[in-house]
Design a protein around this motif. Sequence first.
Motif, PDB file in Angstrom:
ATOM      1  N   GLU A 202     -28.198  -5.347   5.271  1.00 20.60           N
ATOM      2  CA  GLU A 202     -28.089  -3.882   5.375  1.00 20.60           C
ATOM      3  C   GLU A 202     -28.666  -3.394   6.704  1.00 20.60           C
ATOM      4  O   GLU A 202     -28.118  -2.486   7.344  1.00 20.60           O
ATOM      5  CB  GLU A 202     -28.820  -3.225   4.219  1.00 20.60           C
ATOM      6  CG  GLU A 202     -28.668  -1.708   4.212  1.00 20.60           C
ATOM      7  CD  GLU A 202     -29.377  -1.062   3.032  1.00 20.60           C
ATOM      8  OE1 GLU A 202     -29.315   0.168   2.926  1.00 20.60           O
ATOM      9  OE2 GLU A 202     -29.978  -1.789   2.228  1.00 20.60           O
ATOM     10  N   ILE A 203     -29.758  -4.004   7.130  1.00 17.94           N
ATOM     11  CA  ILE A 203     -30.374  -3.618   8.419  1.00 17.94           C
ATOM     12  C   ILE A 203     -29.408  -3.891   9.560  1.00 17.94           C
ATOM     13  O   ILE A 203     -29.206  -3.049  10.442  1.00 17.94           O
ATOM     14  CB  ILE A 203     -31.697  -4.368   8.610  1.00 17.94           C
ATOM     15  CG1 ILE A 203     -32.724  -3.930   7.553  1.00 17.94           C
ATOM     16  CG2 ILE A 203     -32.238  -4.167  10.015  1.00 17.94           C
ATOM     17  CD1 ILE A 203     -33.984  -4.746   7.537  1.00 17.94           C
ATOM     18  N   ASN A 204     -28.789  -5.058   9.543  1.00 17.61           N
ATOM     19  CA  ASN A 204     -27.836  -5.397  10.606  1.00 17.61           C
ATOM     20  C   ASN A 204     -26.641  -4.464  10.601  1.00 17.61           C
ATOM     21  O   ASN A 204     -26.152  -4.047  11.647  1.00 17.61           O
ATOM     22  CB  ASN A 204     -27.367  -6.829  10.457  1.00 17.61           C
ATOM     23  CG  ASN A 204     -28.440  -7.839  10.867  1.00 17.61           C
ATOM     24  OD1 ASN A 204     -29.307  -7.528  11.685  1.00 17.61           O
ATOM     25  ND2 ASN A 204     -28.380  -9.041  10.290  1.00 17.61           N
TER      26      ASN A 204
ATOM     27  N   GLY B  98     -35.268  -8.108  18.352  1.00 16.68           N
ATOM     28  CA  GLY B  98     -36.163  -9.176  18.753  1.00 16.68           C
ATOM     29  C   GLY B  98     -37.126  -9.607  17.663  1.00 16.68           C
ATOM     30  O   GLY B  98     -37.718 -10.688  17.758  1.00 16.68           O
ATOM     31  N   PHE B  99     -37.267  -8.783  16.638  1.00 17.54           N
ATOM     32  CA  PHE B  99     -38.164  -9.149  15.543  1.00 17.54           C
ATOM     33  C   PHE B  99     -37.480 -10.143  14.606  1.00 17.54           C
ATOM     34  O   PHE B  99     -36.263 -10.203  14.482  1.00 17.54           O
ATOM     35  CB  PHE B  99     -38.589  -7.902  14.764  1.00 17.54           C
ATOM     36  CG  PHE B  99     -39.510  -6.985  15.544  1.00 17.54           C
ATOM     37  CD1 PHE B  99     -40.825  -7.355  15.788  1.00 17.54           C
ATOM     38  CD2 PHE B  99     -39.058  -5.756  16.017  1.00 17.54           C
ATOM     39  CE1 PHE B  99     -41.665  -6.511  16.503  1.00 17.54           C
ATOM     40  CE2 PHE B  99     -39.886  -4.924  16.713  1.00 17.54           C
ATOM     41  CZ  PHE B  99     -41.201  -5.286  16.964  1.00 17.54           C
ATOM     42  N   SER B 100     -38.305 -10.871  13.894  1.00 17.54           N
ATOM     43  CA  SER B 100     -37.794 -11.855  12.929  1.00 17.54           C
ATOM     44  C   SER B 100     -37.262 -11.150  11.689  1.00 17.54           C
ATOM     45  O   SER B 100     -37.521  -9.965  11.448  1.00 17.54           O
ATOM     46  CB  SER B 100     -38.910 -12.822  12.545  1.00 17.54           C
ATOM     47  OG  SER B 100     -39.949 -12.129  11.866  1.00 17.54           O
ATOM     48  N   LYS B 101     -36.523 -11.929  10.893  1.00 11.77           N
ATOM     49  CA  LYS B 101     -35.929 -11.411   9.654  1.00 11.77           C
ATOM     50  C   LYS B 101     -37.000 -10.889   8.718  1.00 11.77           C
ATOM     51  O   LYS B 101     -36.869  -9.793   8.144  1.00 11.77           O
ATOM     52  CB  LYS B 101     -35.123 -12.512   8.984  1.00 11.77           C
ATOM     53  CG  LYS B 101     -34.618 -12.180   7.596  1.00 11.77           C
ATOM     54  CD  LYS B 101     -33.929 -13.381   6.965  1.00 11.77           C
ATOM     55  CE  LYS B 101     -33.575 -13.084   5.519  1.00 11.77           C
ATOM     56  NZ  LYS B 101     -32.957 -14.267   4.850  1.00 11.77           N
ATOM     57  N   ASN B 102     -38.063 -11.635   8.527  1.00 13.63           N
ATOM     58  CA  ASN B 102     -39.121 -11.224   7.605  1.00 13.63           C
ATOM     59  C   ASN B 102     -39.771  -9.925   8.024  1.00 13.63           C
ATOM     60  O   ASN B 102     -40.059  -9.057   7.194  1.00 13.63           O
ATOM     61  CB  ASN B 102     -40.172 -12.317   7.484  1.00 13.63           C
ATOM     62  CG  ASN B 102     -39.617 -13.566   6.826  1.00 13.63           C
ATOM     63  OD1 ASN B 102     -38.640 -13.493   6.053  1.00 13.63           O
ATOM     64  ND2 ASN B 102     -40.213 -14.718   7.121  1.00 13.63           N
ATOM     65  N   ILE B 103     -40.028  -9.813   9.364  1.00 16.95           N
ATOM     66  CA  ILE B 103     -40.663  -8.583   9.862  1.00 16.95           C
ATOM     67  C   ILE B 103     -39.741  -7.392   9.638  1.00 16.95           C
ATOM     68  O   ILE B 103     -40.182  -6.321   9.190  1.00 16.95           O
ATOM     69  CB  ILE B 103     -41.004  -8.737  11.350  1.00 16.95           C
ATOM     70  CG1 ILE B 103     -42.068  -9.825  11.562  1.00 16.95           C
ATOM     71  CG2 ILE B 103     -41.479  -7.415  11.937  1.00 16.95           C
ATOM     72  CD1 ILE B 103     -43.398  -9.530  10.894  1.00 16.95           C
ATOM     73  N   LEU B 104     -38.459  -7.559   9.944  1.00 14.88           N
ATOM     74  CA  LEU B 104     -37.527  -6.448   9.772  1.00 14.88           C
ATOM     75  C   LEU B 104     -37.398  -6.052   8.300  1.00 14.88           C
ATOM     76  O   LEU B 104     -37.404  -4.859   7.951  1.00 14.88           O
ATOM     77  CB  LEU B 104     -36.163  -6.825  10.334  1.00 14.88           C
ATOM     78  CG  LEU B 104     -36.057  -6.938  11.878  1.00 14.88           C
ATOM     79  CD1 LEU B 104     -34.676  -7.459  12.268  1.00 14.88           C
ATOM     80  CD2 LEU B 104     -36.314  -5.581  12.511  1.00 14.88           C
ATOM     81  N   GLU B 105     -37.244  -7.037   7.412  1.00 15.31           N
ATOM     82  CA  GLU B 105     -37.098  -6.723   5.975  1.00 15.31           C
ATOM     83  C   GLU B 105     -38.353  -6.062   5.437  1.00 15.31           C
ATOM     84  O   GLU B 105     -38.277  -5.108   4.648  1.00 15.31           O
ATOM     85  CB  GLU B 105     -36.793  -8.000   5.206  1.00 15.31           C
ATOM     86  CG  GLU B 105     -35.400  -8.543   5.450  1.00 15.31           C
ATOM     87  CD  GLU B 105     -35.112  -9.797   4.653  1.00 15.31           C
ATOM     88  OE1 GLU B 105     -33.921 -10.126   4.455  1.00 15.31           O
ATOM     89  OE2 GLU B 105     -36.094 -10.465   4.224  1.00 15.31           O
TER      90      GLU B 105
END
Length: 572
Positions: free
Chosen positions: A341-343, A325-332
Amino acid sequence: MRSQFPLFLVLGIVFLASVSVSLTEKPSRSKCVQTCESEKVSESGEKENEEERVISEPHPSHEERGPRERGHQEGEKKEEEKEEREQPRPFPPPHSRAHEREEEQWKGRQRREDPEERERVKQREREKEKVMREREKEEEMREREKEVEMREREREKEREKGEKYREHHESREELVSSGKNNPFYFNSDRWFRTLYRNEFGLIRVLQRFDQRSKQIQNLENYRVVEFKSKPNTLLLPHHADSDFLLVVLNGTAVLTLVNPDGRDSYILEQGHAQKIPAGTIFFLVNPDDNENLRIIKLAVPVNNPHRFQDFFLSSTEAQQSYLQGFSKNILEASFDSDIKEINRVLFGAEGQQQKGEESQEEGVIVELKSKQIRELTKHAKSSSRKALSSEDEPFNLRNQKPIYANKFGKLYEITPKKNPQLRDLDVFLSSVDIKEGSLLLPHYNSKAIVILVINEGKANIELVGRREEQQQQQEERLQVQRYRAEVSEDDVFVIPAAYPVAINATSNLNFFAFGINAESNQRNFLAGEKDNVISEIPTEVLDLAFPAPGEKVEKLIEKQTGSHFVDAQPEE
């Protein structure tokens, strides 16, 4: 001279005769006039004609009329008297009202002064009083008859109401096994809603209590959750916005609680209980090779009064990871890694879409290999008797003596006073065993609302309470309602506070119970030798409370020598 003497004699006689006739004629004429006047008063025409004929007739000589006139007058008098007797008396002339009042007053005085009249008046008064008393008695008898008829009608109405009530109640009891007409009975096949299911197990939640009946609205913030898993399986790590009180009904489980400063793993067996605070990540392992695991959880949501949500870390076919549910920027920024890599590492595929939190596809319960099970269970701790008073370790209901026990049954119970975990939730926890054909005597809880979860066996439960408000408003007399249910494995039954209940085991029975509002609760038995609240009522009060004398009531109460659990079918 001598020759003239006879002539003078004849002339003298003629003269005397004429004088005599004239003297006689005058009174006859006055009498005729009087007779005519009397005939006018009586208005008789026949007498008037007759008198006229008498007047018009020539008068006989004085010598001839003397006796004949007297006889005629006497006959007339007799005739008049006879006619007066035969004719109706004419009405008296009208008098004035004053004259009538004077006459009545005179008559009244005359009557009062007359002793016989006074006696007659008293006699009439006595007779009148007697008649009045008889009438009053008759009226009283009629009133009594009316009252008797009214009472008979009321009794008949009560009998009809009782028959209708019994018929209605019997019809309700015929359908009670389906749960349609019993707001306190929740059949496991009907009232549980499945959240997750696959070939390795399931998670399901019971319908909201407050939606079934207004009489248990205070359970609005409590939900019952059931978890089942096959051998060698794992319930994936997750947390929820709810406190859980977890109880193992069957099987063996390894529960791991994960905290920022470490993790704790515990081996749980039947009867073990553990509080899982809201927001705590946990996972469950069924390490047994053969036995299924069955766990019941009492959920107390913290965000919404009747709703809670599970938040899974994993992203599977059944649910999406909440991290997605978090955005790409928050996750990175959070993982200091590229989103690809996270995905690939956390989610398994890019852009995996959510498929619904209530999906029944596989995902949250997975199968384990033997090596994985050994690694997950090697650091697990077993609970001890000391854990009963622990603030964070599991405790077992059966590690202490039962509070009630005999050859018919046993009741184990832990109250908030003995355990801080239960104190935080204000809940007591019970485990009850009843042998087939035995009865848990009628009793009620003073404050606690009890939620029964049937683990094994079958039973007939009878609960007594007031009718629903809508039904009660239609009836004049306040009546109680018996709620009956035939319960079996996985069924749930709610016992409101102060509602008397009795449980008859039709097979060997085991159930667990959560007691809500447990602080200062008192269990009061209504029969049996011990803990019988009725036996503490004074005889003088029992004498007024029941139709029979107080001594007979006490004798009846003391006749049952057993306590808590008794034979459901005692010998005569």
